[in-house]
Each structure stands twice: as C-alpha cells, then as structure tokens.
Design an enzyme around this catalytic site. Structure first.
Site, PDB file in Angstrom:
ATOM      1  CG  ASP A   1      21.205 -67.690  58.274  1.00 21.60           C
ATOM      2  OD1 ASP A   1      20.594 -66.968  57.468  1.00 21.60           O
ATOM      3  OD2 ASP A   1      20.803 -68.815  58.634  1.00 21.60           O
TER       4      ASP A   1
ATOM      5  CG  ASP B   1      19.546 -71.263  62.268  1.00 26.27           C
ATOM      6  OD1 ASP B   1      18.869 -70.686  61.406  1.00 26.27           O
ATOM      7  OD2 ASP B   1      19.118 -72.198  62.966  1.00 26.27           O
TER       8      ASP B   1
ATOM      9  CD  GLU C   1      22.169 -66.827  53.525  1.00 26.01           C
ATOM     10  OE1 GLU C   1      23.225 -67.322  53.951  1.00 26.01           O
ATOM     11  OE2 GLU C   1      21.223 -67.514  53.122  1.00 26.01           O
TER      12      GLU C   1
END
Ligand SMILES: [Mg+2]
Lengths: 167, 167
Positions: B7, B140, B67
C-alpha cells in the site's frame, strides 16, 4: 556548473545537459528517453530509471532540475507521469546530486520572461540562449533544456538555506 | 505462492507478505516503511526504494501486488503518492517479479465480499483470513495484507494472457 534538466513522462522523458559558465550557457547534450507503447508501466519505469542513471554517469552533471507536474490533462495521466517522475528523482538523489524543481510557469518566466509564453516562443528562446542554429528536437528535449536554463538562471540566486534544502 | 502486498505512500508505505497454499493464507511478515516528515521527497523515495528492495531480497516473494491510487483527497497528495508508487513498481520489476495492481474497491470486494466495506470491517476480515489473534498494526500494514490476500484470491483465476501481461 553542469546542469541536467529533465521533463519527465512515462512515454517520453526529455533531458538536456547544459554548462553554465558566467552568464553563458552552452548545450552539452540533449535527447529523449522513449519507452515502448503498450508496455506495462513498471517496465517503462525500469527503462527510464536506467536511462537517467546512464546520462548522469556519463555526463556527470553537478545539479539536476526537474519540471513539476502540470495536471491540466487528466488526473490519470498526471498519476502516470508522477510515477515516472518518482524514478527520475530517485536516480538523481541516489547519485547524490542537488535537486531543484520548477513549475512550468517558472520555466516560462525564466526562459521567455513571460509566464504564459507559448511552445514556439519557448523553443525559440531555448535556441537563442544556447546559440544553436536550429530549434532542438524533439519537443521534450527542448522542454528539458528550458528547465536546465531555468536552473542556470536561478541557482546563483538561491540563498544558502534554499541550497541546503535542495541538497 | 508467496505474495508481497504493498500500500504505497510517501509518508507510510505498508507491506505485507503472505504464503498462499491451497485455500489457506498465512502471514509471513508485515510492517510499515516510514519516512521522516519534513524530509525532501527525493530522499524519501530513496528510503522507500531501498526498503522495498530489502523486503524482496530477504523474504523472496514470487509475486507483488500493489494498490492503485485512489485520489479522493487532493490531486497534490495523489501526485506525491504516485511518485512513491513509481519507485515501488521499479523495485518490484527490477527483481523480475510478476506485478499485479488492484483498485481499493477490488481489494474490498475480494477481502470483505463488499466493495464499500469500511476500514474496520476490512481489518477484521484480514485478521480472520490470516488466523491472527489481533488486528495487524499499523493500518497501512493491514491495508497491504489486504492487497496480498486479494492477489492470493485472484492469481489462480488469471488466465494465461493476463499472467503474461503481468510479467
Ligand atoms: Mg493505507
């Protein structure tokens, strides 16, 4: 001072290296790093990163100036340009070079004396500043030279704090 | 198959490594690459790139899932996240790993079965999928594990053409 100017893009990244001596600016080399269309972005990023490293290793600039992203087009395009710009900044920083960033408007102001100069005016000013017979081609190389010229104009006037921040 | 999920962010890049064996998914390691605030972006990019390379070298994933950028916030933030994402893609591609990308909605759909699942629901599903006692922290890292789980779910069903494109 030898300056590498870069106009980042995922399809075409222009670069231009100039030597700034006193108030003269001389072109050393310029060109465009093109990546293959229909190639996945990660592969393009590998190519751009490798090519920027190669230019730095071969031409040994003392500073790098990179154009900031102007997102007039689509946000998606801006995001892809930003991903390419990320690997350009990485290559410059890994080489331990001071980095400067200029907005398109700052570049226009510095090169043409007018923040809304058009492409043609800019290219002609780049040609004149560098004492070239012809306008540098392709457009992305001329854009990159304009960024390098902008840094040549501005670097002497950056105060010590700004210089430290750039490093 | 060992999968590294990421991410990306310039301040915090979450990562999560899972082993997908049959229909079981096991957590191998997860964490967050934090960069110092008030540090110029190019220095942060060097840190993120180095840390992702280190994780890949040490944990030897066979695939990387990243992502996609969701630009609900500001375009400026999205551009900085994209620059960080560029060096993540570079590190993965340089390691020769197949890369997959998922939108936040695809991740939610895959992990929670619902494209509009909220953060809490997602974190609880990640905990359950991995059989963990507690929700993985920080956020995260949990986000990155969700991306890895998404790829564990989707990779077996990607057809050969898609796999080739990912490579
Ligand atoms: Mg997150």
């Amino acid at each position: 001072m030898r300056i590498l100017g870069i106009d980042p893009g995922y399809g075409r990244t222009g670069y231009g290296v100039v030597d700034s001596i006193g108030n003269r600016i001389k072109s050393v080399e310029y060109g465009c790093i093109e990546t293959k269309p229909h190639t996945p972005l990660p592969d393009r990023l590998v190519d751009i990163y490798g090519a920027v490293r190669e230019v730095i290793a071969r031409l040994q600039p003392e500073a790098v100036a990179v154009e900031q992203i102007f997102f007039s087009k689509s946000v998606t395009t801006a995001i892809d340009v930003a991903q390419a710009r990320g690997v350009v900044l990485l290559a410059a920083r890994e080489a331990g070079l001071p980095l400067a960033e200029y907005t398109p408007m700052q570049v226009k102001q510095s090169v043409a004396g007018y923040g809304k100069a058009d492409k043609k005016q800019m290219q002609e000013m780049v040609r004149m500043f560098l004492g070239l017979a012809n306008i540098p081609k392709p457009d992305d190389a001329a854009d990159a030279l304009a960024v390098a010229i902008t840094h040549a104009h501005n670097a002497p006037f950056l105060n010590r704090v700004e210089r430290m921040k750039l490093k």
